[in-house]
Design an enzyme around this catalytic site. Structure first.
Site, short mmCIF file in Angstrom:
data_model
loop_
_atom_site.label_atom_id
_atom_site.label_comp_id
_atom_site.label_asym_id
_atom_site.label_seq_id
_atom_site.Cartn_x
_atom_site.Cartn_y
_atom_site.Cartn_z
N GLY A 164 0.79 -1.23 0.00
CA GLY A 164 0.00 0.00 0.00
C GLY A 164 0.83 1.28 0.00
N SER A 165 2.07 1.20 -0.50
CA SER A 165 2.89 2.42 -0.45
C SER A 165 2.35 3.49 -1.41
CB SER A 165 4.37 2.11 -0.74
OG SER A 165 4.54 1.71 -2.08
N HIS A 217 0.86 0.90 -13.17
CA HIS A 217 1.54 -0.34 -13.59
C HIS A 217 3.03 -0.06 -13.64
CE1 HIS A 217 1.97 -4.21 -15.50
NE2 HIS A 217 2.79 -3.65 -16.37
C1 GAR Z 1 3.53 -1.16 -7.42
O1 GAR Z 1 4.82 -1.26 -7.98
C2 GAR Z 1 2.49 -1.16 -8.51
O2 GAR Z 1 2.89 -0.46 -9.67
C3 GAR Z 1 2.36 -2.63 -8.79
O3 GAR Z 1 2.40 -3.26 -7.53
C4 GAR Z 1 3.18 -2.45 -6.65
C5 GAR Z 1 2.34 -2.17 -5.43
O4 GAR Z 1 3.09 -1.52 -4.44
N1 GAR Z 1 1.13 -2.92 -9.48
C6 GAR Z 1 1.01 -3.89 -10.36
O5 GAR Z 1 1.91 -4.66 -10.65
C7 GAR Z 1 -0.37 -3.98 -10.98
N2 GAR Z 1 -0.32 -4.77 -12.18
P1 GAR Z 1 2.34 -0.83 -3.23
O6 GAR Z 1 1.33 -1.85 -2.67
O7 GAR Z 1 3.44 -0.57 -2.24
O8 GAR Z 1 1.67 0.41 -3.72
#
Ligand code: GAR
Length: 194
Positions: free
Chosen positions: A12-13, A113
């Site tokens: 969830g950053s 993405h």
């Molecule tokens: C992020 O890098 C986002 O771009 C990616 O997952 C990560 C989530 O990080 N999303 C995908 O790969 C969607 N296809 P977070 O939970 O720390 O925001």
């Protein structure tokens, strides 16, 4: 007030970056928008604790508890609709969405993405960028359409791929930029709608 609902599956950053920007820039008065809820498909998503600590309503809908993708999505759509969102923000929400779900939120559903779309839709983007010998990588904020990781591009950030990069090192460099472009893109979108 325009309600934002953020969907997460893990750390969830990106959600936290949006929340922090909304607080710092006082979006309730400057944009007329607030983060109405954070919803996760995983009970143990780390980001839920952060949302709770900020006083944001949270919900968990475990996709494994549903008999089919359609059942899960029907419950998810109903849960999101309770918050009458102007914008639904996918922030590391790792579920493929059916056309019927996407159509329900058409025009108010965006995603981030971790690649320079249209390159490398799908999973393992950083491994694939390194394997392909890319000199640059990045992240894309885009409208969500029925086709995975397609839809019009709202924002992009570019980072170099270094010769010594591992997928993790590249992911960390990209994520830092995600935290810059996603809050900006969300705000721009919110200012563009009534
Ligand atoms: C992020 O890098 C986002 O771009 C990616 O997952 C990560 C989530 O990080 N999303 C995908 O790969 C969607 N296809 P977070 O939970 O720390 O925001």
């Amino acid at each position: 007030m325009k309600n934002i609902v953020i969907l997460i599956s893990g750390g969830g950053s990106n959600m936290a970056a949006i929340v922090k920007t909304a607080q710092r820039e006082a979006w309730e008065t400057s944009v007329g928008a607030r983060i109405a809820a954070v919803i996760s498909n995983k009970t143990d998503a780390k980001g839920l604790q952060y949302a709770i600590s900020q006083g944001i309503p949270t919900r968990v809908l475990d996709h494994k508890a549903f008999a089919s993708r359609e059942d899960f999505e029907a419950a998810l759509a109903a849960c999101i609709d309770e918050f009458t969102p102007s914008l639904v923000v996918l922030a590391g929400f790792m579920r493929i969405l059916t056309p019927s779900f996407v159509n329900h939120f058409a025009g108010r559903l965006i995603n981030i993405h971790p690649s320079l779309l249209p390159a490398f839709p799908g999973l393992h983007t950083h491994e694939r960028a390194i394997a392909a010998g890319c000199k640059f990588a990045g992240a894309t904020v885009h409208q969500v359409t029925a086709e995975l990781d397609h839809g019009s591009i709202l924002a992009q950030a570019v980072v170099p791929v270094l010769p010594t990069d591992t997928a993790d090192a590249l992911a960390t460099r990209v994520l830092t930029q995600e935290h810059v472009i996603y809050p900006k893109a969300v705000k721009t979108y919110l200012l563009s709608i009534k």
